[in-house]
Design an enzyme around this catalytic site. Sequence first.
Site, PDB file in Angstrom:
ATOM      1  CG  PHE A 201      45.971  50.404  30.042  1.00  0.00           C
ATOM      2  CD1 PHE A 201      46.561  50.563  28.789  1.00  0.00           C
ATOM      3  CD2 PHE A 201      45.699  51.534  30.790  1.00  0.00           C
ATOM      4  CE1 PHE A 201      46.901  51.823  28.320  1.00  0.00           C
ATOM      5  CE2 PHE A 201      46.019  52.800  30.321  1.00  0.00           C
ATOM      6  CZ  PHE A 201      46.620  52.941  29.074  1.00  0.00           C
ATOM      7  NE  ARG A 202      42.120  41.505  28.689  1.00  0.00           N
ATOM      8  CZ  ARG A 202      42.072  40.709  29.745  1.00  0.00           C
ATOM      9  NH1 ARG A 202      43.058  40.695  30.635  1.00  0.00           N
ATOM     10  NH2 ARG A 202      41.038  39.920  29.940  1.00  0.00           N
ATOM     11  CG  HIS A 203      44.340  47.637  34.709  1.00  0.00           C
ATOM     12  ND1 HIS A 203      45.183  48.643  35.139  1.00  0.00           N
ATOM     13  CD2 HIS A 203      45.153  46.713  34.112  1.00  0.00           C
ATOM     14  CE1 HIS A 203      46.434  48.343  34.810  1.00  0.00           C
ATOM     15  NE2 HIS A 203      46.434  47.179  34.188  1.00  0.00           N
ATOM     16  CG  HIS A 204      38.361  44.604  31.881  1.00  0.00           C
ATOM     17  ND1 HIS A 204      38.545  45.796  31.212  1.00  0.00           N
ATOM     18  CD2 HIS A 204      38.758  43.618  31.028  1.00  0.00           C
ATOM     19  CE1 HIS A 204      39.026  45.548  30.002  1.00  0.00           C
ATOM     20  NE2 HIS A 204      39.176  44.238  29.872  1.00  0.00           N
TER      21      HIS A 204
END
Length: 224
Positions: A201-204
């Site tokens: 979820f693009r929580h990189h």
Amino acid sequence: MLTSTCTAFAALLSDLHFPREISVNTMSNEPSSRDPIALFNDWMADAVRSKVGDPTAMSVATVDDAGRPAVRIVLLKAVDARGFVFYTNLGSPKAAHLRARPRAALCFHWHAIERQVRIEGDVEPVTDEEADAYFATRARLSQLGAWASKQSRPMAGYWELEKAVAAMMLKYPVGAVPRPPFWSGFRVKPESIEFWWQKPFRHHQRFIFQRGEDGAWREQWLYP
């Protein structure tokens, strides 16, 4: 005593580690106790372990005299506290760019382990001793190919390269093949090393090490 860069890099690749999560508690605005070169070595070892196509492949970006960017993929051949080393024909466009503007950006992308590393810094030539040591480790046909290729220059057809390689085979039928005077390496001396780890979820996880004027590395989280 000069330590062979190729031997050191071979040892790096043989020292494999399991992937690790990055702890927020290790981050601070003070000089970090973590070494970004050691962390890069860990990530490279993880990429080797994952059996990606070629974990040492990296993009090298340069600019010409007019400020026009150029990028290509080369292979990392050595890394230590001094920087990241690759080799090339000194008559190539990349070599001309680096002589005129000795600065480059590197990028590693390992899709299999969902990680990326970006490096920026000034560039310096490797020593003749380093270049000789690495060239001696190359396969003989690669050594002859380095002599035969007029990198990036036009040729009439592929047969012209094959003819040049055959000529080099006749010139050096046995024994050691010397390093061509027009073939050597460059070292990118990192001023910043950015690590990026893909998460759902693009929580990189994205953080950067930057070298201060005192030579110490400082670490900072970045929004992905």
